[in-house]
Design a protein around this motif. Structure first.
Motif, PDB file in Angstrom:
ATOM      1  N   ASN A   1    -130.274  21.392  53.537  1.00  0.00           N
ATOM      2  CA  ASN A   1    -129.887  22.600  53.219  1.00  0.00           C
ATOM      3  C   ASN A   1    -129.379  23.232  54.753  1.00  0.00           C
ATOM      4  N   SER A   2    -129.064  22.274  55.785  1.00  0.00           N
ATOM      5  CA  SER A   2    -128.790  22.977  56.915  1.00  0.00           C
ATOM      6  C   SER A   2    -126.991  23.224  57.012  1.00  0.00           C
ATOM      7  N   ALA A   3    -126.210  22.885  56.119  1.00  0.00           N
ATOM      8  CA  ALA A   3    -124.929  23.204  56.040  1.00  0.00           C
ATOM      9  C   ALA A   3    -124.360  23.001  54.828  1.00  0.00           C
ATOM     10  N   ALA A   4    -123.288  23.700  54.518  1.00  0.00           N
ATOM     11  CA  ALA A   4    -122.576  23.599  53.128  1.00  0.00           C
ATOM     12  C   ALA A   4    -121.978  22.535  53.023  1.00  0.00           C
ATOM     13  N   VAL A   5    -121.546  21.801  54.029  1.00  0.00           N
ATOM     14  CA  VAL A   5    -120.722  20.404  53.918  1.00  0.00           C
ATOM     15  C   VAL A   5    -121.585  19.282  53.663  1.00  0.00           C
ATOM     16  N   ASN A   6    -122.965  19.236  53.929  1.00  0.00           N
ATOM     17  CA  ASN A   6    -123.861  18.235  53.832  1.00  0.00           C
ATOM     18  C   ASN A   6    -124.322  17.644  52.440  1.00  0.00           C
ATOM     19  N   CYS A   7    -123.741  16.668  51.900  1.00  0.00           N
ATOM     20  CA  CYS A   7    -124.194  16.099  50.528  1.00  0.00           C
ATOM     21  C   CYS A   7    -123.757  14.960  50.662  1.00  0.00           C
ATOM     22  N   VAL A   8    -124.167  14.173  49.511  1.00  0.00           N
ATOM     23  CA  VAL A   8    -123.874  12.673  49.059  1.00  0.00           C
ATOM     24  C   VAL A   8    -123.821  12.804  47.541  1.00  0.00           C
ATOM     25  N   GLY A   9    -122.985  11.422  47.113  1.00  0.00           N
ATOM     26  CA  GLY A   9    -122.661  11.337  45.810  1.00  0.00           C
ATOM     27  C   GLY A   9    -123.041  10.073  45.173  1.00  0.00           C
ATOM     28  N   LEU A  10    -122.987  10.004  43.815  1.00  0.00           N
ATOM     29  CA  LEU A  10    -123.167   8.780  43.018  1.00  0.00           C
ATOM     30  C   LEU A  10    -122.215   8.869  41.946  1.00  0.00           C
ATOM     31  N   THR A  11    -121.220   7.730  41.919  1.00  0.00           N
ATOM     32  CA  THR A  11    -120.215   7.900  41.091  1.00  0.00           C
ATOM     33  C   THR A  11    -120.629   6.849  39.712  1.00  0.00           C
ATOM     34  N   MET A  12    -120.223   7.522  38.451  1.00  0.00           N
ATOM     35  CA  MET A  12    -120.409   6.614  37.432  1.00  0.00           C
ATOM     36  C   MET A  12    -119.008   6.756  36.583  1.00  0.00           C
ATOM     37  N   PRO A  13    -118.326   5.800  37.203  1.00  0.00           N
ATOM     38  CA  PRO A  13    -117.128   5.353  36.617  1.00  0.00           C
ATOM     39  C   PRO A  13    -116.903   5.446  35.114  1.00  0.00           C
ATOM     40  N   ALA A  14    -115.661   5.959  34.581  1.00  0.00           N
ATOM     41  CA  ALA A  14    -115.625   6.004  32.950  1.00  0.00           C
ATOM     42  C   ALA A  14    -115.517   4.506  32.314  1.00  0.00           C
ATOM     43  N   ASN A  15    -115.174   3.726  33.252  1.00  0.00           N
ATOM     44  CA  ASN A  15    -114.874   2.391  32.650  1.00  0.00           C
ATOM     45  C   ASN A  15    -116.308   1.702  32.609  1.00  0.00           C
ATOM     46  N   PRO A  16    -116.574   1.295  31.454  1.00  0.00           N
ATOM     47  CA  PRO A  16    -118.075   0.786  30.905  1.00  0.00           C
ATOM     48  C   PRO A  16    -118.382  -0.792  31.685  1.00  0.00           C
ATOM     49  N   ALA A  17    -117.329  -1.231  32.503  1.00  0.00           N
ATOM     50  CA  ALA A  17    -117.439  -2.374  32.994  1.00  0.00           C
ATOM     51  C   ALA A  17    -117.888  -2.436  34.620  1.00  0.00           C
ATOM     52  N   LEU A  18    -117.851  -0.945  34.882  1.00  0.00           N
ATOM     53  CA  LEU A  18    -118.069  -0.660  36.288  1.00  0.00           C
ATOM     54  C   LEU A  18    -119.432  -0.128  36.503  1.00  0.00           C
ATOM     55  N   ALA A  19    -120.188  -0.536  37.586  1.00  0.00           N
ATOM     56  CA  ALA A  19    -121.487   0.228  37.582  1.00  0.00           C
ATOM     57  C   ALA A  19    -121.681   1.662  38.568  1.00  0.00           C
ATOM     58  N   LEU A  20    -122.611   2.100  38.610  1.00  0.00           N
ATOM     59  CA  LEU A  20    -122.874   3.188  39.560  1.00  0.00           C
ATOM     60  C   LEU A  20    -122.501   2.919  40.903  1.00  0.00           C
ATOM     61  N   ASN A  21    -121.856   3.833  41.707  1.00  0.00           N
ATOM     62  CA  ASN A  21    -121.458   3.292  43.069  1.00  0.00           C
ATOM     63  C   ASN A  21    -121.342   4.752  44.073  1.00  0.00           C
ATOM     64  N   SER A  22    -121.368   4.576  45.344  1.00  0.00           N
ATOM     65  CA  SER A  22    -121.304   5.806  46.014  1.00  0.00           C
ATOM     66  C   SER A  22    -119.864   6.270  46.633  1.00  0.00           C
ATOM     67  N   THR A  23    -118.827   5.609  45.903  1.00  0.00           N
ATOM     68  CA  THR A  23    -117.511   6.066  46.234  1.00  0.00           C
ATOM     69  C   THR A  23    -117.225   7.447  45.785  1.00  0.00           C
ATOM     70  N   LEU A  24    -116.972   8.374  46.582  1.00  0.00           N
ATOM     71  CA  LEU A  24    -116.516   9.796  46.288  1.00  0.00           C
ATOM     72  C   LEU A  24    -115.103   9.823  45.835  1.00  0.00           C
ATOM     73  N   GLY A  25    -114.804  10.388  44.778  1.00  0.00           N
ATOM     74  CA  GLY A  25    -113.374  11.026  44.429  1.00  0.00           C
ATOM     75  C   GLY A  25    -112.863  11.955  45.380  1.00  0.00           C
ATOM     76  N   THR A  26    -111.795  12.677  45.023  1.00  0.00           N
ATOM     77  CA  THR A  26    -111.163  13.573  45.783  1.00  0.00           C
ATOM     78  C   THR A  26    -111.985  14.988  45.948  1.00  0.00           C
ATOM     79  N   ALA A  27    -112.775  15.405  44.830  1.00  0.00           N
ATOM     80  CA  ALA A  27    -113.485  16.770  44.886  1.00  0.00           C
ATOM     81  C   ALA A  27    -114.699  16.345  45.733  1.00  0.00           C
ATOM     82  N   GLY A  28    -115.181  15.237  45.411  1.00  0.00           N
ATOM     83  CA  GLY A  28    -116.636  14.882  46.206  1.00  0.00           C
ATOM     84  C   GLY A  28    -116.340  14.704  47.614  1.00  0.00           C
ATOM     85  N   ALA A  29    -115.167  14.092  48.028  1.00  0.00           N
ATOM     86  CA  ALA A  29    -114.909  14.115  49.401  1.00  0.00           C
ATOM     87  C   ALA A  29    -114.601  15.294  50.029  1.00  0.00           C
ATOM     88  N   ALA A  30    -113.984  16.162  49.418  1.00  0.00           N
ATOM     89  CA  ALA A  30    -113.996  17.520  50.098  1.00  0.00           C
ATOM     90  C   ALA A  30    -115.139  18.450  50.024  1.00  0.00           C
TER      91      ALA A  30
END
Length: 189
Positions: free
Chosen positions: A42-71
């Motif tokens: 809660n120290s700054a509006a840009v400090n956050c992390v993410g967890l991605t669930m790809p739509a492809n059921p063969a892929l597992a959860l990962n911490s790779t951020l897409g465009t909006a997440g990275a922004a």
């Protein structure tokens, strides 16, 4: 000399059609990230992390951020988001009753907030970077359109990225509780 006489008959023919723009569009399951361990920053509006669930059921959860997440998360600060249990699931969408090989426009949400019954100023989770993956016919990622098969059917999954609060919550902890929200997925001619 004989006179010729012309004879004519007229038949009235009705014309008709029935319009049916209905798309048999259904969903089963939910978008469920399972159980996570989370700490907001809660120290700054840009400090956050993410967890991605790809739509492809063969892929597992990962911490790779897409465009909006990275922004949204240009710095991590002290934010933490880890999958620690449960069974993550993706919703499956089915289309039926459409003319063969019709291409439909697919509209996914851009941002959805997940909240719980917590005091004002408590941190939220945010869903961004929604994706879709066709699971019927030839499986592949789909973006803005989905085509049905020769029987007028198609199925696809939806995934997204879960972010810790990208704003500046006034409290510094997530509640030990379920966080929920709803989103719309639309297909149209």
């Amino acid at each position: 000399a004989g006179a010729s006489t012309a004879f004519a008959e007229t038949v009235n023919v009705p014309a008709t059609l029935t319009v049916d723009n209905t798309i048999d569009f259904t969903t089963t399951g939910t978008l469920d990230f399972g159980t996570v361990r989370a700490t907001p920053d809660n120290s700054a509006a840009v400090n956050c992390v993410g967890l991605t669930m790809p739509a492809n059921p063969a892929l597992a959860l990962n911490s790779t951020l897409g465009t909006a997440g990275a922004a949204a998360c240009t710095a991590t600060g002290t934010a933490v988001l880890q999958a620690v249990g449960g069974t993550p699931t993706r919703p499956e969408f089915s289309i039926a009753g459409v003319a063969a090989f019709t291409t439909l426009t697919l509209t996914l949400p851009t941002t959805v907030d997940l909240t719980t019954t917590a005091p004002a100023g408590s941190p939220i989770f945010r869903l961004v970077d929604f994706t879709a993956y066709r699971t019927s016919g030839t499986p592949a990622a789909v973006t803005t359109t989905v085509q049905v098969d020769g029987s007028g059917n198609a199925t696809f999954n939806v995934g997204a990225t879960l972010l810790t609060d990208p704003g500046t919550p006034t409290t510094s902890a997530y509640e030990n509780a379920a966080y929920t929200g709803n989103f719309d997925v639309q297909v149209a001619f």
